[in-house]
Design a protein around this motif. Structure first.
Motif, short mmCIF file in Angstrom:
data_model
loop_
_atom_site.label_atom_id
_atom_site.label_comp_id
_atom_site.label_asym_id
_atom_site.label_seq_id
_atom_site.Cartn_x
_atom_site.Cartn_y
_atom_site.Cartn_z
N ASP A 116 -0.27 10.21 -3.05
CA ASP A 116 0.33 9.12 -2.39
C ASP A 116 1.33 9.44 -1.82
O ASP A 116 2.44 9.23 -2.45
CB ASP A 116 0.15 7.95 -3.30
N ASN A 117 1.60 9.94 -0.48
CA ASN A 117 2.95 9.88 0.00
C ASN A 117 3.23 8.62 0.96
O ASN A 117 4.13 8.72 2.01
CB ASN A 117 3.16 11.31 0.72
N GLU A 118 2.46 7.86 0.94
CA GLU A 118 2.82 6.42 1.41
C GLU A 118 2.82 6.21 2.88
O GLU A 118 3.76 5.68 3.40
CB GLU A 118 3.98 5.81 0.77
N GLY A 119 1.99 7.22 3.44
CA GLY A 119 1.77 7.13 5.03
C GLY A 119 0.71 8.19 5.37
O GLY A 119 0.52 8.92 4.57
N SER B 182 0.61 3.33 6.29
CA SER B 182 -0.71 3.26 5.99
C SER B 182 -1.03 1.94 5.01
O SER B 182 0.16 1.27 4.74
CB SER B 182 -1.23 4.51 4.92
N ALA B 183 -2.00 1.80 4.32
CA ALA B 183 -1.95 0.39 3.21
C ALA B 183 -1.22 0.94 2.06
O ALA B 183 -1.07 0.03 1.20
CB ALA B 183 -3.50 0.16 3.18
N GLY B 184 -0.73 2.16 1.70
CA GLY B 184 0.28 2.43 0.75
C GLY B 184 1.62 2.47 1.03
O GLY B 184 2.39 2.84 0.22
N ALA C 7 -1.37 9.86 -7.68
CA ALA C 7 -0.08 10.49 -7.99
C ALA C 7 0.75 10.29 -6.80
O ALA C 7 0.80 10.63 -5.71
CB ALA C 7 -0.46 12.15 -7.88
N LEU C 8 1.94 9.55 -7.07
CA LEU C 8 3.15 9.27 -6.18
C LEU C 8 3.59 10.56 -5.73
O LEU C 8 4.17 11.40 -6.63
CB LEU C 8 4.01 8.43 -6.64
N SER C 9 3.66 10.75 -4.44
CA SER C 9 4.15 12.14 -3.87
C SER C 9 5.15 12.03 -2.88
O SER C 9 5.07 12.05 -1.67
CB SER C 9 3.05 12.81 -3.27
#
Length: 304
Positions: free
Chosen positions: A138-141, A150-152, A216-218
């Motif tokens: 999960d790199n939040e985009g 993104s939705a993240g 995994a937050l990335s």
């Protein structure tokens, strides 16, 4: 012609092999987590790789995985995993392969797929009780195509498609809660900057059957705008500030595996990333900073 560079790499341990010689970004938090995960899973795996950043690990006709690898469209990786798992089960049942040749079926996906277009296929796989491990970096985009939101994407972050003075107006979807609501065998959050927590959760997941899902937050130097050498520290700050809760779901219960004793202010995490620079300069956006902090405080008030 044989590429001797890759031939040599096959003899190296995965910590040297995974990502070597591939066009991955320096300091990639997703690759950091994947290194650690792969060291535990080993080569008796088949990775079903949804289109995204980690697709760049493959340079045709080679991949960095010593097991098997399959590329799929962004939204259909769980469906691909279903076909592979069904085929393996049939081969085992008909004794065409011995049990020691079985493979762990692993979906590898970014947040663009996991939080968005792949939700339907993932929910269906959970409903069918598919025996697979789903790893979301999960790199939040949408990092592979220019870091569109993104939705993240977290509230207030600037992306290539949310460049206004307040950044992204939406809020990060709670994928952990969404997955847990489907009642899979296991769900956990991890981060490469906390390797012991990550290792324990992956080892637990390997001992279970059914749908097992890992987020995994990335930290992403190119998308989040920070020096690659700071990737691990930013990961630690995500945990210390409470922005990224480390937790797991099993048997209907959610438990936190690491609770910060004294949480740092959330701005300690935000101010080291260029995507949040507009909240501090040229004028501090006190209202938005307070809102972000309050949301974190409200979350942990319900935990402790």
């Amino acid at each position: 012609m044989t590429d001797t560079r890759f031939a040599r790499m096959k003899d190296l341990p995965s910590t040297h092999w995974l990502g070597a010689g591939t066009p991955m970004c320096a300091g990639c938090g997703g690759l950091q987590a994947l290194h650690q995960i792969y060291d535990i899973l080993g080569n008796k795996t088949v990775f079903v790789n949804a289109a995204g950043c980690m697709t760049l690990l493959s340079i045709y006709p080679f991949t960095p995985f010593r097991g098997s690898w399959l590329y799929t469209a962004m939204g259909s990786a769980p469906a691909g995993a279903q076909g592979i798992r069904d085929a393996l089960d049939i081969l085992l049942e008909q004794k065409h392969i011995p049990p020691e040749e079985d493979l762990t079926t692993v979906v590898l996906s970014g947040d663009g797929s996991a939080y968005g277009m792949g939700v339907s296929a993932t929910s269906g796989a959970i409903d069918r009780g598919l025996d697979f491990l789903y790893i979301c970096y999960d790199n939040e985009g949408y990092g592979n195509t220019g870091q569109q939101f993104s939705a993240g994407t977290p509230h207030g972050a600037k992306t290539s498609t949310s460049k206004g003075p307040r950044g992204y107006p939406g809020y990060k979807k709670d994928l952990f809660a969404l997955w847990a609501a489907n009642k899979p065998a296991y769900v956990a959050t991890v981060i490469g900057a906390e390797p012991l927590d990550l290792a324990r959760k992956i080892e637990k997941a390997t001992q279970l059957k059914g749908p097992r899902l890992i987020i995994a937050l990335s930290p992403c130097p190119t998308g989040w705008d920070f020096d690659p050498k700071e990737s691990t520290e930013i990961g630690r700050l995500a945990v210390k500030t409470g922005v990224w809760p480390l937790k797991e779901y099993q048997d209907g219960r959610v438990s936190h595996t690491k609770i910060p004793k004294e949480r740092l202010p959330v701005e300690d995490y935000l101010k080291v990333q260029g995507r949040f620079a507009h909240l501090f300069e040229p004028v501090r956006n006190e209202a938005m900073l307070a809102e972000i902090q309050q949301r974190i405080d409200d979350y942990w008030a319900d935990v402790v």
